[in-house]
Motif scaffolding. Structure first.
Motif, mmCIF file in Angstrom:
data_model
loop_
_atom_site.group_PDB
_atom_site.id
_atom_site.type_symbol
_atom_site.label_atom_id
_atom_site.label_comp_id
_atom_site.label_asym_id
_atom_site.label_seq_id
_atom_site.Cartn_x
_atom_site.Cartn_y
_atom_site.Cartn_z
ATOM 1 N N LEU A 185 0.823 -1.205 0.000
ATOM 2 C CA LEU A 185 0.000 0.000 0.000
ATOM 3 C C LEU A 185 0.860 1.259 0.000
ATOM 4 O O LEU A 185 0.545 2.249 -0.674
ATOM 5 N N ARG A 186 1.915 1.214 0.764
ATOM 6 C CA ARG A 186 2.818 2.369 0.820
ATOM 7 C C ARG A 186 3.394 2.654 -0.567
ATOM 8 O O ARG A 186 3.421 3.808 -1.026
ATOM 9 N N ALA A 187 3.842 1.598 -1.242
ATOM 10 C CA ALA A 187 4.392 1.772 -2.586
ATOM 11 C C ALA A 187 3.344 2.293 -3.557
ATOM 12 O O ALA A 187 3.628 3.140 -4.416
ATOM 13 N N LEU A 188 2.113 1.805 -3.416
ATOM 14 C CA LEU A 188 1.019 2.248 -4.275
ATOM 15 C C LEU A 188 0.762 3.744 -4.113
ATOM 16 O O LEU A 188 0.606 4.479 -5.100
ATOM 17 N N LEU A 189 0.717 4.205 -2.863
ATOM 18 C CA LEU A 189 0.446 5.620 -2.603
ATOM 19 C C LEU A 189 1.605 6.509 -3.062
ATOM 20 O O LEU A 189 1.384 7.608 -3.593
ATOM 21 N N ILE A 190 2.815 6.059 -2.841
ATOM 22 C CA ILE A 190 3.981 6.841 -3.272
ATOM 23 C C ILE A 190 4.018 6.933 -4.793
ATOM 24 O O ILE A 190 4.263 8.012 -5.374
ATOM 25 N N GLN A 191 3.765 5.829 -5.463
ATOM 26 C CA GLN A 191 3.759 5.824 -6.932
ATOM 27 C C GLN A 191 2.656 6.734 -7.460
ATOM 28 O O GLN A 191 2.863 7.502 -8.416
ATOM 29 N N ALA A 192 1.482 6.678 -6.834
ATOM 30 C CA ALA A 192 0.363 7.512 -7.273
ATOM 31 C C ALA A 192 0.662 8.990 -7.078
ATOM 32 O O ALA A 192 0.247 9.837 -7.876
ATOM 33 N N ALA A 193 1.404 9.312 -6.018
ATOM 34 C CA ALA A 193 1.726 10.713 -5.735
ATOM 35 C C ALA A 193 2.611 11.308 -6.825
ATOM 36 O O ALA A 193 2.596 12.528 -7.061
ATOM 37 N N GLY A 194 3.370 10.476 -7.481
ATOM 38 C CA GLY A 194 4.265 10.966 -8.520
ATOM 39 C C GLY A 194 3.629 11.059 -9.889
ATOM 40 O O GLY A 194 4.268 11.521 -10.837
ATOM 41 N N ARG A 195 2.390 10.610 -10.018
ATOM 42 C CA ARG A 195 1.729 10.666 -11.314
ATOM 43 C C ARG A 195 1.074 12.018 -11.546
ATOM 44 O O ARG A 195 0.662 12.694 -10.594
ATOM 45 N N ARG A 196 0.944 12.392 -12.802
ATOM 46 C CA ARG A 196 0.293 13.651 -13.145
ATOM 47 C C ARG A 196 -1.175 13.582 -12.730
ATOM 48 O O ARG A 196 -1.841 12.585 -12.942
ATOM 49 N N GLY A 197 -1.655 14.662 -12.129
ATOM 50 C CA GLY A 197 -3.035 14.659 -11.628
ATOM 51 C C GLY A 197 -3.219 13.563 -10.614
ATOM 52 O O GLY A 197 -4.041 12.661 -10.783
ATOM 53 N N ALA A 198 -2.388 13.612 -9.582
ATOM 54 C CA ALA A 198 -2.332 12.541 -8.572
ATOM 55 C C ALA A 198 -3.733 12.088 -8.170
ATOM 56 O O ALA A 198 -4.568 12.912 -7.776
ATOM 57 N N PRO A 199 -4.005 10.800 -8.320
ATOM 58 C CA PRO A 199 -5.350 10.285 -8.008
ATOM 59 C C PRO A 199 -5.672 10.399 -6.521
ATOM 60 O O PRO A 199 -4.790 10.469 -5.671
ATOM 61 N N ARG A 200 -6.957 10.406 -6.268
ATOM 62 C CA ARG A 200 -7.419 10.461 -4.880
ATOM 63 C C ARG A 200 -7.587 9.049 -4.322
ATOM 64 O O ARG A 200 -7.634 8.062 -5.064
ATOM 65 N N LEU A 201 -7.704 8.994 -3.011
ATOM 66 C CA LEU A 201 -7.726 7.704 -2.308
ATOM 67 C C LEU A 201 -8.835 6.790 -2.829
ATOM 68 O O LEU A 201 -8.628 5.589 -3.002
ATOM 69 N N ALA A 202 -10.013 7.354 -3.104
ATOM 70 C CA ALA A 202 -11.158 6.539 -3.522
ATOM 71 C C ALA A 202 -10.899 5.787 -4.822
ATOM 72 O O ALA A 202 -11.481 4.727 -5.067
ATOM 73 N N SER A 203 -10.022 6.319 -5.672
ATOM 74 C CA SER A 203 -9.727 5.652 -6.939
ATOM 75 C C SER A 203 -8.606 4.624 -6.799
ATOM 76 O O SER A 203 -8.360 3.837 -7.716
ATOM 77 N N LEU A 204 -7.925 4.639 -5.656
ATOM 78 C CA LEU A 204 -6.814 3.714 -5.427
ATOM 79 C C LEU A 204 -7.209 2.501 -4.595
ATOM 80 O O LEU A 204 -6.654 1.418 -4.753
ATOM 81 N N VAL A 205 -8.143 2.696 -3.712
ATOM 82 C CA VAL A 205 -8.576 1.629 -2.803
ATOM 83 C C VAL A 205 -10.046 1.335 -3.074
ATOM 84 O O VAL A 205 -10.893 2.206 -2.946
ATOM 85 N N ARG A 206 -10.329 0.118 -3.459
ATOM 86 C CA ARG A 206 -11.697 -0.224 -3.846
ATOM 87 C C ARG A 206 -12.546 -0.521 -2.615
ATOM 88 O O ARG A 206 -12.739 -1.672 -2.227
ATOM 89 N N LEU A 207 -13.018 0.558 -2.018
ATOM 90 C CA LEU A 207 -13.890 0.475 -0.849
ATOM 91 C C LEU A 207 -15.021 1.468 -1.027
ATOM 92 O O LEU A 207 -14.876 2.465 -1.751
ATOM 93 N N PRO A 208 -16.172 1.244 -0.366
ATOM 94 C CA PRO A 208 -17.274 2.204 -0.450
ATOM 95 C C PRO A 208 -16.832 3.610 -0.017
ATOM 96 O O PRO A 208 -16.040 3.755 0.918
ATOM 97 N N ARG A 209 -17.353 4.622 -0.715
ATOM 98 C CA ARG A 209 -16.924 5.996 -0.468
ATOM 99 C C ARG A 209 -17.127 6.394 0.997
ATOM 100 O O ARG A 209 -16.257 7.030 1.604
ATOM 101 N N ARG A 210 -18.258 6.007 1.586
ATOM 102 C CA ARG A 210 -18.512 6.373 2.989
ATOM 103 C C ARG A 210 -17.450 5.792 3.908
ATOM 104 O O ARG A 210 -17.041 6.417 4.878
ATOM 105 N N LEU A 211 -17.023 4.587 3.593
ATOM 106 C CA LEU A 211 -16.014 3.928 4.421
ATOM 107 C C LEU A 211 -14.655 4.611 4.252
ATOM 108 O O LEU A 211 -13.926 4.813 5.232
ATOM 109 N N ILE A 212 -14.303 4.979 3.022
ATOM 110 C CA ILE A 212 -13.046 5.685 2.784
ATOM 111 C C ILE A 212 -13.009 7.004 3.541
ATOM 112 O O ILE A 212 -11.995 7.367 4.166
ATOM 113 N N GLU A 213 -14.113 7.712 3.510
ATOM 114 C CA GLU A 213 -14.180 8.991 4.222
ATOM 115 C C GLU A 213 -14.011 8.784 5.719
ATOM 116 O O GLU A 213 -13.344 9.582 6.400
ATOM 117 N N THR A 214 -14.589 7.725 6.242
ATOM 118 C CA THR A 214 -14.449 7.432 7.668
ATOM 119 C C THR A 214 -13.010 7.075 8.013
ATOM 120 O O THR A 214 -12.469 7.509 9.040
#
Length: 414
Positions: free
Chosen positions: A272-301
């Motif tokens: 997960l750490r590698a996934l987030l670090i790699q995503a941070a370096g991409r153009r238009g860095a994606p948000r958490l909801a697009s990286l972790v397949r979980l319900p939006r309410r749960l991600i927000e919590t």
């Protein structure tokens, strides 16, 4: 007061009692089966959402190992004598074909009708001559010379062999109100304090209750105990197999406990750490909801529990410390648990007659000649998936065979 005499008296017409009655009656014993409710198999009828998960597709060894260490060792001879495959074959012979649902190795009647299971067991017992007395609450059992006397408000049964399977304390509305524990204690037998098991959990946290309706395929853990099974958030706390399988540890705890829920069990912490670090370096860095397949309410919590200001942060907005905290929550969301929903909502009971009091090869109570105990009254409980019915049927089979064997059965004379 009506007086009855029988070779075999069975107390409790649930899954175990009906099975034992059928085995004993087929072997020619004179059987009386006492049931406190107005019909047999009330808990069978309510089980599995009225579908009745009657056994498992696991092999005997794997099925036994689903129980805690002492229970697995105790149950070994019984599941060897009556394996899950044999249970299915017996039901097929009674006109109840079965089917396997691969999730959790569950076996159901092909009709999805618990009534078919109950009716087959009851009809088998009656067909071979067992007498079933309904509305027959038992108040006490008494050892006498050459047998036992079972005391009921309006009748008394004298028998050579007494088979006890009145159930535990779960689902008391079906008649299982823990009556048998008092009878056993009166005989100076050790009874492990009963607690509810396979029961939903309560959480005092409003944020947990706010997630009601969300289900995740996670790994729940309480201390050293863990279960990789679905968990469901409810308006009162947690349910689903993952939470309910661990509920016995909550019931046995002296106070509140913390459940840790791994929301992404297929991904490791470093992954997960590698996934987030790699995503941070991409153009238009994606948000958490697009990286972790979980319900939006749960991600927000999760983000809120991690102390993040953004409910759906972008990967490049996370500091190293924030990223660390976020992963910690994803891999072990801390959920406060205040207790269980109790016996009223429990599928089974943990606790009961201590296993060292019973011979696992026969279900005979060691210090009480002519007495057998089996089913849920024993200190024997397993996880969701037809395991507890498997244990009930297997221990009933062993008890019935032993009680009706050539060495133990004693014929009545008119």
């Amino acid at each position: 007061m009506t007086q009855h005499v029988a070779e075999i008296c069975i107390v409790g017409a649930g899954a175990a009692g009906l099975w034992a009655a059928g085995v004993c009656a087929r072997r020619g014993a004179r059987v009386i089966l006492l049931e406190k409710m107005g019909k047999t198999g009330t808990k069978v009828l309510a089980s599995g959402g009225s579908r009745c998960n009657l056994t498992t597709s696991l092999d005997p060894r794997a099925a036994a190992q689903c129980f805690r260490h002492e229970g697995a060792k105790f149950l070994g001879p019984a599941v060897k004598a009556l394996s899950p495959r044999h249970i299915r074959e017996r039901f097929h012979g009674l006109g109840v074909p079965t089917k396997v649902e691969t999730e959790f190795a569950k076996v159901f009647p092909a009709s999805d009708s618990a009534r078919d299971v109950r009716d087959a067991l009851e009809q088998e017992a009656r067909r071979h001559g067992a007498t079933i007395l309904l509305n027959s609450r038992v108040d006490a059992i008494e050892p006498v010379t050459d047998g036992w006397i079972v005391h009921s408000p309006y009748q008394r049964v004298r028998c050579h062999r007494l088979l006890l399977c009145p159930g535990g304390g779960s689902y008391p509305q079906t008649g299982t109100t823990g009556d048998g524990y008092g009878w056993l204690r009166a005989l100076d037998l050790e009874v492990v304090d009963p607690v509810p098991a396979l029961v939903p959990l309560q959480s005092p946290a409003s944020w947990v209750q706010a997630l009601s309706g969300i289900a995740v395929d996670g790994e729940a853990r309480i201390g050293k105990f863990r279960r990789r099974r679905p968990v469901l958030f409810t308006h009162r706390g947690l349910s689903g197999p993952g939470a309910m399988d661990l509920s016995v540890h909550v019931a046995r705890a002296s106070g509140p406990v913390e459940l840790r829920l791994d929301l992404v069990p297929d991904q490791g912490w470093e992954e997960l750490r590698a996934l987030l670090i790699q995503a941070a370096g991409r153009r238009g860095a994606p948000r958490l909801a697009s990286l972790v397949r979980l319900p939006r309410r749960l991600i927000e919590t999760v983000a809120k529990q991690a102390g993040l200001p953004d409910a759906n942060p972008s990967a490049n907005a996370l500091s190293a410390a924030a990223r660390h905290q976020l992963i910690d929550e994803l891999k072990g969301l801390r959920i406060p648990i205040s207790g269980t929903l109790g016996f009223d909502k429990a599928e089974v009971t943990a606790g009961g007659l201590a296993l060292h009091e019973v011979d696992p090869r026969s279900m005979a109570v060691r210090r009480c000649p002519g007495l057998y105990a089996f089913g849920e009254i024993l200190d024997l409980d397993g996880p969701i998936g037809g395991l507890n019915f498997t244990a009930a049927f297997a221990t009933a089979e062993v008890a019935a065979r032993s009680a009706c064997s050539a060495e133990t059965i004693r014929r009545e004379t008119a």
